[in-house]
Enzyme design. Structure first.
Site, PDB file in Angstrom:
ATOM      1  N   LYS A  55     -22.992  20.657 102.432  1.00  0.00           N
ATOM      2  CA  LYS A  55     -22.846  20.761 100.978  1.00  0.00           C
ATOM      3  C   LYS A  55     -21.564  21.520 100.635  1.00  0.00           C
ATOM      4  CE  LYS A  55     -27.768  20.312 100.276  1.00  0.00           C
ATOM      5  NZ  LYS A  55     -29.078  20.951 100.173  1.00  0.00           N
ATOM      6  N   GLN A  99     -31.733  26.611  98.846  1.00  0.00           N
ATOM      7  CA  GLN A  99     -32.128  25.681  99.908  1.00  0.00           C
ATOM      8  C   GLN A  99     -33.607  25.886 100.270  1.00  0.00           C
ATOM      9  OE1 GLN A  99     -30.014  23.243 101.341  1.00  0.00           O
ATOM     10  NE2 GLN A  99     -31.937  22.542 102.226  1.00  0.00           N
ATOM     11  N   ASP A 122     -30.652  20.793  91.451  1.00  0.00           N
ATOM     12  CA  ASP A 122     -31.665  20.121  92.268  1.00  0.00           C
ATOM     13  C   ASP A 122     -32.710  19.418  91.385  1.00  0.00           C
ATOM     14  OD1 ASP A 122     -31.637  19.818  94.955  1.00  0.00           O
ATOM     15  OD2 ASP A 122     -32.593  21.724  95.443  1.00  0.00           O
TER      16      ASP A 122
END
Ligand code: NAP
Length: 299
Positions: A55, A99, A122
């Protein structure tokens, strides 16, 4: 039946990244804004470390600012919450990604709820889930968004298609079903309590599997000519001490009946990261009162 066409997620993601890179360049040149993405990694899970590294690499390559926060596995809940609040208040940070999964002693829910919905790249905050359901502008979870783009590229108009999503997670199954509904598909969501799963699968023109069970979807479950999207990432022992990645679909066998199918790896995975970059770009624009950006049908 001939072999299915391979849906190339790597090539599609590369094309998408070019588009995003151009739009980031414009945003920086015209408005002096560089999208900033903060990634929070807690603990040393090897798979999470790999994802976070990819990422960061993708963000930097596209001209974004990348802020990485690596915390030890025994980090306290209050510390995570305080970091999220700090990132919420930082004007250089437009997107926050924590994460997942978090180490077991931490509660994910309050962490997700603490993220400013405008920075929730997200798409996991209930406000964004609700916006997706209501058809309002919001952040959409990256993996389902990536699957929608692959399907659009493969099929164009999906009106009236029977779509089946196996899996009902907040991260994938539920938003995927909403996105297919928005494409005017007739959508069924299956899960671990679904009766006669194979029968449901056989009626699907579009079959999306996100279960986490290696090669569960068999050849005789798939309608001839169906388009199959395999979201599963299952790590099996490979040769020597290597591991082998397989999806939730029995790829070789299903390729005999499907019209098109995503491979694992190289299918959905690369699209997830490209869509994260897209979300960070959108977040930066929306937070600065600029127009939203849409992905054209062909790119
Ligand atoms: P999850 O939260 O564990 O959800 C799995 C879903 O599968 C649940 O809804 C579960 O049903 C359902 N399920 C389990 N066993 C089943 C069975 N025998 N028959 C039918 N349904 C069954 O997982 P997730 O986060 O959605 O992820 C699913 C898979 O996608 C995993 O392999 C994950 O690694 C992969 N993934 C890949 C990407 C990517 O970028 N490629 C991103 C995200 C996830 P219940 O709700 O009834 O328990």
């Amino acid at each position: 039946m001939s072999q299915a066409t391979l849906i190339d997620g790597k090539a599609t993601a590369a094309a998408l990244r070019i588009l995003i890179g151009k739009k980031i360049g414009q945003l920086t040149a015209e408005h002096g804004i560089r999208p900033g993405l903060a990634v929070v990694l807690i603990g040393a899970d090897p798979a999470s470390q790999v994802y976070v590294r990819s990422k960061r690499k993708a963000a930097v390559k596209l001209g974004m600012e990348s802020f990485e926060h690596t915390l030890p596995a025994d980090t306290k809940q209050e510390t995570v919450m305080a970091l999220v609040q700090k990132l919420n208040g930082d004007p250089k940070v437009h997107g926050i990604l924590v994460q997942l999964p978090l180490p077991k002693h931490l509660d994910e829910k309050p962490v997700i709820l603490a993220i400013d919905p405008l920075k929730d790249v997200d798409g996991l905050h209930p406000e964004n889930a609700g916006r997706l359901m209501a058809g309002e502008v919001g952040m959409v979870s990256c993996t389902p968004l990536g699957c929608q783009l692959l399907l659009r590229r493969q099929l164009g108009d999906m009106t009236g298609k029977n779509a089946l999503v196996i899996g009902r997670s907040l991260l994938f199954g539920k938003p995927m079903a909403q996105l297919l509904l928005a494409e005017d598909c007739t959508v069924t969501t299956a899960h671990s309590r679904t009766a006669d799963l194979a029968d449901h699968c056989r009626r699907a023109d579009i079959l999306v599997a996100a279960v986490g069970r290696p090669e569960m979807v068999k050849e005789d479950w798939v309608k001839p000519g169906a388009v199959v999207i395999d979201v599963g990432i299952n790590r099996l022992p490979g040769e020597g001490d290597k591991e082998r990645l397989v999806g939730d679909v029995d790829f070789d066998a299903v390729s005999n009946v499907a019209s098109a199918i995503t491979p694992v790896p190289g299918g959905v995975g690369p699209m997830t990261i490209a869509c994260l970059m897209f979300n960070a770009l959108r977040a930066a624009r929306l937070q600065n009162g600029l127009d939203d950006v849409k992905i054209p049908t062909s790119f």
